[in-house]
Write a protein that holds these residues in place. Structure first.
Motif, PDB file in Angstrom:
ATOM      1  N   VAL A  45      35.449  48.679  34.851  1.00  0.00           N
ATOM      2  CA  VAL A  45      34.487  47.881  35.627  1.00  0.00           C
ATOM      3  C   VAL A  45      33.286  48.742  36.012  1.00  0.00           C
ATOM      4  CG1 VAL A  45      34.143  46.616  37.796  1.00  0.00           C
ATOM      5  CG2 VAL A  45      36.241  46.268  36.470  1.00  0.00           C
ATOM      6  N   GLU A  46      33.540  49.982  36.383  1.00  0.00           N
ATOM      7  CA  GLU A  46      32.456  50.904  36.751  1.00  0.00           C
ATOM      8  C   GLU A  46      31.527  51.154  35.564  1.00  0.00           C
ATOM      9  OE1 GLU A  46      29.894  53.316  38.692  1.00  0.00           O
ATOM     10  OE2 GLU A  46      31.317  51.879  39.528  1.00  0.00           O
ATOM     11  N   LYS A  47      32.101  51.273  34.364  1.00  0.00           N
ATOM     12  CA  LYS A  47      31.283  51.459  33.148  1.00  0.00           C
ATOM     13  C   LYS A  47      30.323  50.281  32.962  1.00  0.00           C
ATOM     14  CE  LYS A  47      34.672  53.929  30.318  1.00  0.00           C
ATOM     15  NZ  LYS A  47      35.545  53.784  29.151  1.00  0.00           N
ATOM     16  N   VAL A  48      30.815  49.063  33.196  1.00  0.00           N
ATOM     17  CA  VAL A  48      29.980  47.867  33.050  1.00  0.00           C
ATOM     18  C   VAL A  48      28.834  47.900  34.069  1.00  0.00           C
ATOM     19  CG1 VAL A  48      29.923  45.339  33.280  1.00  0.00           C
ATOM     20  CG2 VAL A  48      31.810  46.435  32.049  1.00  0.00           C
ATOM     21  N   ASN A  49      29.152  48.222  35.314  1.00  0.00           N
ATOM     22  CA  ASN A  49      28.115  48.300  36.361  1.00  0.00           C
ATOM     23  C   ASN A  49      27.058  49.339  36.018  1.00  0.00           C
ATOM     24  OD1 ASN A  49      29.012  46.286  38.132  1.00  0.00           O
ATOM     25  ND2 ASN A  49      30.468  47.661  39.115  1.00  0.00           N
ATOM     26  N   GLN A  50      27.508  50.500  35.522  1.00  0.00           N
ATOM     27  CA  GLN A  50      26.564  51.567  35.180  1.00  0.00           C
ATOM     28  C   GLN A  50      25.670  51.159  34.017  1.00  0.00           C
ATOM     29  OE1 GLN A  50      28.713  55.238  34.629  1.00  0.00           O
ATOM     30  NE2 GLN A  50      28.884  55.607  36.830  1.00  0.00           N
ATOM     31  N   ARG A  54      23.719  48.003  37.737  1.00  0.00           N
ATOM     32  CA  ARG A  54      24.025  46.951  38.696  1.00  0.00           C
ATOM     33  C   ARG A  54      24.589  47.539  39.985  1.00  0.00           C
ATOM     34  NH1 ARG A  54      25.699  41.504  37.500  1.00  0.00           N
ATOM     35  NH2 ARG A  54      27.034  40.708  39.148  1.00  0.00           N
ATOM     36  N   ALA A  55      24.195  46.971  41.104  1.00  0.00           N
ATOM     37  CA  ALA A  55      24.722  47.413  42.400  1.00  0.00           C
ATOM     38  C   ALA A  55      26.222  47.155  42.453  1.00  0.00           C
ATOM     39  CB  ALA A  55      24.018  46.667  43.526  1.00  0.00           C
ATOM     40  N   LYS A  56      26.966  48.112  43.033  1.00  0.00           N
ATOM     41  CA  LYS A  56      28.430  48.000  43.079  1.00  0.00           C
ATOM     42  C   LYS A  56      28.905  46.818  43.909  1.00  0.00           C
ATOM     43  CE  LYS A  56      29.775  52.817  42.397  1.00  0.00           C
ATOM     44  NZ  LYS A  56      28.528  53.344  41.926  1.00  0.00           N
ATOM     45  N   ASP A  57      28.086  46.376  44.875  1.00  0.00           N
ATOM     46  CA  ASP A  57      28.548  45.300  45.763  1.00  0.00           C
ATOM     47  C   ASP A  57      28.275  43.902  45.196  1.00  0.00           C
ATOM     48  OD1 ASP A  57      25.835  45.416  45.997  1.00  0.00           O
ATOM     49  OD2 ASP A  57      25.778  45.384  48.185  1.00  0.00           O
ATOM     50  N   LYS A  58      27.673  43.842  43.993  1.00  0.00           N
ATOM     51  CA  LYS A  58      27.460  42.532  43.349  1.00  0.00           C
ATOM     52  C   LYS A  58      28.715  42.185  42.555  1.00  0.00           C
ATOM     53  CE  LYS A  58      23.782  40.674  42.018  1.00  0.00           C
ATOM     54  NZ  LYS A  58      22.669  40.234  41.181  1.00  0.00           N
ATOM     55  N   SER A  59      29.230  40.993  42.781  1.00  0.00           N
ATOM     56  CA  SER A  59      30.487  40.643  42.112  1.00  0.00           C
ATOM     57  C   SER A  59      30.252  40.226  40.661  1.00  0.00           C
ATOM     58  CB  SER A  59      31.188  39.529  42.880  1.00  0.00           C
ATOM     59  OG  SER A  59      30.305  38.461  43.089  1.00  0.00           O
ATOM     60  N   LEU A  60      31.304  40.332  39.880  1.00  0.00           N
ATOM     61  CA  LEU A  60      31.279  39.957  38.464  1.00  0.00           C
ATOM     62  C   LEU A  60      32.218  38.776  38.252  1.00  0.00           C
ATOM     63  CD1 LEU A  60      31.632  43.573  37.032  1.00  0.00           C
ATOM     64  CD2 LEU A  60      29.584  42.180  36.904  1.00  0.00           C
ATOM     65  N   ILE A  61      31.945  38.004  37.230  1.00  0.00           N
ATOM     66  CA  ILE A  61      32.799  36.864  36.865  1.00  0.00           C
ATOM     67  C   ILE A  61      33.923  37.377  35.966  1.00  0.00           C
ATOM     68  CG2 ILE A  61      32.822  34.785  35.392  1.00  0.00           C
ATOM     69  CD1 ILE A  61      29.984  34.202  36.449  1.00  0.00           C
ATOM     70  N   ILE A  62      35.089  36.730  36.067  1.00  0.00           N
ATOM     71  CA  ILE A  62      36.149  37.026  35.105  1.00  0.00           C
ATOM     72  C   ILE A  62      36.501  35.750  34.336  1.00  0.00           C
ATOM     73  CG2 ILE A  62      37.068  38.932  36.478  1.00  0.00           C
ATOM     74  CD1 ILE A  62      39.520  37.067  37.062  1.00  0.00           C
ATOM     75  N   LEU A  63      37.015  35.956  33.132  1.00  0.00           N
ATOM     76  CA  LEU A  63      37.404  34.842  32.270  1.00  0.00           C
ATOM     77  C   LEU A  63      38.916  34.819  32.088  1.00  0.00           C
ATOM     78  CD1 LEU A  63      34.782  35.131  29.352  1.00  0.00           C
ATOM     79  CD2 LEU A  63      34.573  33.873  31.513  1.00  0.00           C
ATOM     80  N   LEU A  64      39.475  33.618  32.110  1.00  0.00           N
ATOM     81  CA  LEU A  64      40.871  33.380  31.770  1.00  0.00           C
ATOM     82  C   LEU A  64      40.914  32.326  30.677  1.00  0.00           C
ATOM     83  CD1 LEU A  64      42.555  33.238  35.305  1.00  0.00           C
ATOM     84  CD2 LEU A  64      42.954  34.969  33.544  1.00  0.00           C
ATOM     85  N   ASP A  65      41.992  32.322  29.904  1.00  0.00           N
ATOM     86  CA  ASP A  65      42.105  31.359  28.803  1.00  0.00           C
ATOM     87  C   ASP A  65      42.838  30.088  29.210  1.00  0.00           C
ATOM     88  OD1 ASP A  65      44.427  32.960  29.073  1.00  0.00           O
ATOM     89  OD2 ASP A  65      45.112  32.376  27.083  1.00  0.00           O
TER      90      ASP A  65
END
Length: 195
Positions: A45-50, A54-65
């Motif tokens: 997750v940190e790699k994606v933010n870097q 992106r600011a660490k306090d901004k949330s990310l979406i997750i996907l489920l099938d």
């Protein structure tokens, strides 16, 4: 067997390998192209933010099938959530309270998480085989516009991920992000973003 099917299968295998090793992928979704990783792995997750700046306090979406898996990642799911998922004719991300079993750096201080049950052949197969949720954040640098298709993705993003999926790269259809709603524990909801 069509060459498209071979590309699909090879991409699934390669993407799975990268996700299992904590890497990042660039992949097509039911909305726009996304940057993804294992949603339970803090380093990934940190790699994606870097990569996105992106600011660490901004949330990310997750996907489920599958909506059967929601209860593994959300403490309480209001019944209306299943109806919204079933009857939505466009991609819909729902923000739930009480996130659990996810990377701590995915969950903001209020404990919410945005989840989309994805209806897309590649994503469904990938998540089903990975057996965990995958992060999905638009494939753009922070403060840059989201790409409507693969041809609009910034070179820095393409070079910055560990694997770029080949499937659907040629698709020139212009896609948009999902609708986002925030769902309260008692079933009340607020529209956050309309697609």
């Amino acid at each position: 067997m069509s060459s498209n099917f071979h590309i699909f299968k090879k991409d699934i295998e390669q993407a799975l390998d990268v996700l299992r090793k904590g890497g990042t992928i660039l992949y097509p979704t039911d909305t726009i192209w996304g940057i993804g990783c294992d949603a339970t792995n803090p380093e990934a997750v940190e790699k994606v933010n870097q990569l996105k700046g992106r600011a660490k306090d901004k949330s990310l979406i997750i996907l489920l099938d599958n909506d059967n898996k929601l209860s593994s990642y959300v403490r309480e799911i209001p019944d209306v959530a299943y109806e919204l998922i079933e009857y939505s004719d466009k991609p819909l991300t729902i923000i739930y309270s009480g996130a659990k079993n996810l990377s701590p750096n995915l969950i903001p201080p209020d404990g919410t998480i945005g989840i989309r049950i994805v209806k897309h052949d590649f994503c469904e197969e990938l998540i089903h085989r990975f057996r965990k949720p995958i992060v999905s954040t638009s494939a753009n640098l922070t403060n840059h516009p989201s790409p409507k298709n693969f041809s609009e993705i910034d070179e820095e993003i393409i070079k910055g991920v560990d694997y770029v999926v080949n499937y659907q790269q040629e698709d020139q259809q212009e896609n948009s992000a999902s609708t986002i709603i925030k769902l309260g524990p008692s079933g009340q909801f607020d529209l956050i973003r309309k697609s």
